[in-house]
Design a protein around this motif. Structure first.
Motif, PDB file in Angstrom:
ATOM      1  N   GLU A 190       0.850  -1.214   0.000  1.00 27.88           N
ATOM      2  CA  GLU A 190       0.000   0.000   0.000  1.00 27.88           C
ATOM      3  C   GLU A 190       0.874   1.248   0.000  1.00 27.88           C
ATOM      4  O   GLU A 190       0.601   2.229  -0.691  1.00 27.88           O
ATOM      5  N   MET A 194       1.196   4.311  -2.663  1.00 27.72           N
ATOM      6  CA  MET A 194       1.041   5.738  -2.271  1.00 27.72           C
ATOM      7  C   MET A 194       2.187   6.561  -2.864  1.00 27.72           C
ATOM      8  O   MET A 194       1.986   7.681  -3.342  1.00 27.72           O
ATOM      9  N   ARG A 197       1.579   6.998  -6.559  1.00 25.79           N
ATOM     10  CA  ARG A 197       0.495   7.955  -6.848  1.00 25.79           C
ATOM     11  C   ARG A 197       0.847   9.363  -6.343  1.00 25.79           C
ATOM     12  O   ARG A 197       0.004  10.256  -6.373  1.00 25.79           O
ATOM     13  N   GLU A 199       1.317  10.482  -3.336  1.00 29.56           N
ATOM     14  CA  GLU A 199       0.374  10.862  -2.279  1.00 29.56           C
ATOM     15  C   GLU A 199       1.058  11.248  -0.975  1.00 29.56           C
ATOM     16  O   GLU A 199       0.390  11.416   0.038  1.00 29.56           O
ATOM     17  N   LEU A 200       2.404  11.364  -1.011  1.00 29.74           N
ATOM     18  CA  LEU A 200       3.101  11.651   0.252  1.00 29.74           C
ATOM     19  C   LEU A 200       3.857  12.973   0.184  1.00 29.74           C
ATOM     20  O   LEU A 200       4.482  13.288  -0.831  1.00 29.74           O
ATOM     21  N   PRO A 214       1.196  11.436   4.644  1.00 29.98           N
ATOM     22  CA  PRO A 214       0.277  11.433   3.501  1.00 29.98           C
ATOM     23  C   PRO A 214      -0.199  12.855   3.175  1.00 29.98           C
ATOM     24  O   PRO A 214      -0.464  13.635   4.086  1.00 29.98           O
TER      25      PRO A 214
END
Ligand SMILES: Nc1ncnc2c1ncn2[C@@H]1O[C@H](COP(=O)(O)OP(=O)(O)OP(=O)(O)O)[C@@H](O)[C@H]1O
Length: 342
Positions: A190, A194, A197, A199-200, A214
């Protein structure tokens, strides 16, 4: 005593008293001109019979005489101009409130207060002298096992007005930890998606596990916001923000936040104490312990990149928390507060 000084008696407020320390070089020309002027004024007021003493007071120099004779110089010398400005014209004198003595010290407080206001010509303001302090962004970092979680947990218990930004991690949940409150516990897969994508806000592999902030966080009213948006949202509401990151994460946040945030480096009192603490936590295998301790040796070299260092000594967790609170208080008392740009 020279003649000019003798005549200066009632006009002493025009210039420095004779016993003063030498004037600064910038003030000297002005004072010299002034003294020469007064000397010339004194000569022009010469006594009718040489040898007889001059009259002591009042000198026959009216304000208008002074003004007219000084006029030439006043136009050229700012210092003299400002001195002359302090002499009020007869019209201004007439407008002035007549002199009212202060009440005796036995007068009631309210009466004294009102009289002081009246004498100063305006009511006392109840506005605070200093504006409300700006909220802070606090980044707490340090080697594994130093007590970041323990210090932050206690800090959140004892101090109001803090918002803790939750980090995501792929490490296993420890006893007592709450998902979504202490960390977002995610699998390695996961976490990798992340990263893919984007996302962090920051992430790093720390001792074989992934950790990162995140970008999407659950904000107030449970809406999902980007981490920076959430930070802005809480800052606008007057909250101080607390972020907990490892040393790599702190470096990334420094590049994102610069001097907007306060960076605190947490240390144990010694390497020996740190290792004992990690061993007693019993959450790591010997291999993982070795990695953490070796990494910690490297990490303490980065201390100088932080703003503050806080020692979290064995059995002295509260002292460490108090020191963090003092840092927050000191930062809030700064005259030139940090300019938060996020
Ligand atoms: N001042 C202290 N005195 C004694 N024990 C402490 C102190 N501070 C923390 N501890 C304990 O030390 C252990 C490590 O603390 P903690 O888990 O908070 O460290 P950490 O820096 O967050 O570690 P990691 O980065 O590995 O998550 C915990 O068992 C904690 O209860």
């Amino acid at each position: 005593m020279d003649k000019a000084r003798f005549l200066m008696g009632p006009l002493h407020h025009f210039g420095p008293p004779p016993t003063r320390t030498p004037l600064s070089s910038s003030a000297r020309p002005c004072s010299m001109i002034f003294r020469r002027l007064l000397t010339s004024l004194a000569r022009s007021q010469a006594a009718p019979f040489p040898g007889l003493p001059r009259p002591i007071s009042p000198p026959a120099i009216s304000r208008n005489t002074v003004l007219s004779r000084l006029g030439f110089f006043a136009r050229r010398r700012e210092g003299i101009r400002s001195l002359l400005m302090s002499l009020s014209s007869p019209a201004e004198e007439a407008k002035r409130t007549p002199f009212v003595p202060l009440p005796p010290s036995t007068a009631d407080k309210a009466g004294l207060f009102k009289r002081l206001e009246a004498m100063l010509g305006s009511p006392f303001s109840s506005d605070p002298f200093s504006p409300p302090p700006n909220p802070l962004i606090l980044v707490v970092s340090g080697p594994s096992g130093v007590g970041k979680d323990a210090v932050i947990k206690r800090l959140l218990e004892v101090r109001d007005g803090l918002h803790f930004v939750v980090t995501a991690t792929s490490r296993p949940q420890r006893p007592g930890e709450v998902d979504g409150k202490d960390y977002y516990f995610v699998s390695k897969e996961e976490f990798l998606s992340m990263i893919e994508r984007d996302e962090l806000l920051e992430h790093a592999i720390v001792y074989g596990d992934y950790k990162g902030i995140p970008k999407k966080q659950v904000g107030t009213c449970f809406e999902v916001l980007s981490a920076l948006c959430l930070i802005r949202d809480y800052l606008a509401k007057g909250f101080d923000i607390v972020l907990r990151v490892d040393i790599q994460g702190a470096a990334t946040l420094r590049s994102v936040l610069g001097d907007s945030a306060v960076f605190i480096f947490l240390v144990a009192e010694s390497e020996e104490a740190l290792v004992k603490r990690l061993v007693s936590r019993k959450t790591e295998t010997p291999e993982m312990l070795l990695i953490r301790v070796a990494t910690a040796r490297e990490e303490v070299r980065h201390m100088k990149e932080f703003d503050y260092v806080v020692t979290n000594a064995e059995g002295k967790l509260n002292n460490a928390v108090k020191l963090v609170e003092s840092i927050i208080d000191a930062e809030k008392a700064r005259i030139h507060s940090r300019n938060i740009r996020i």
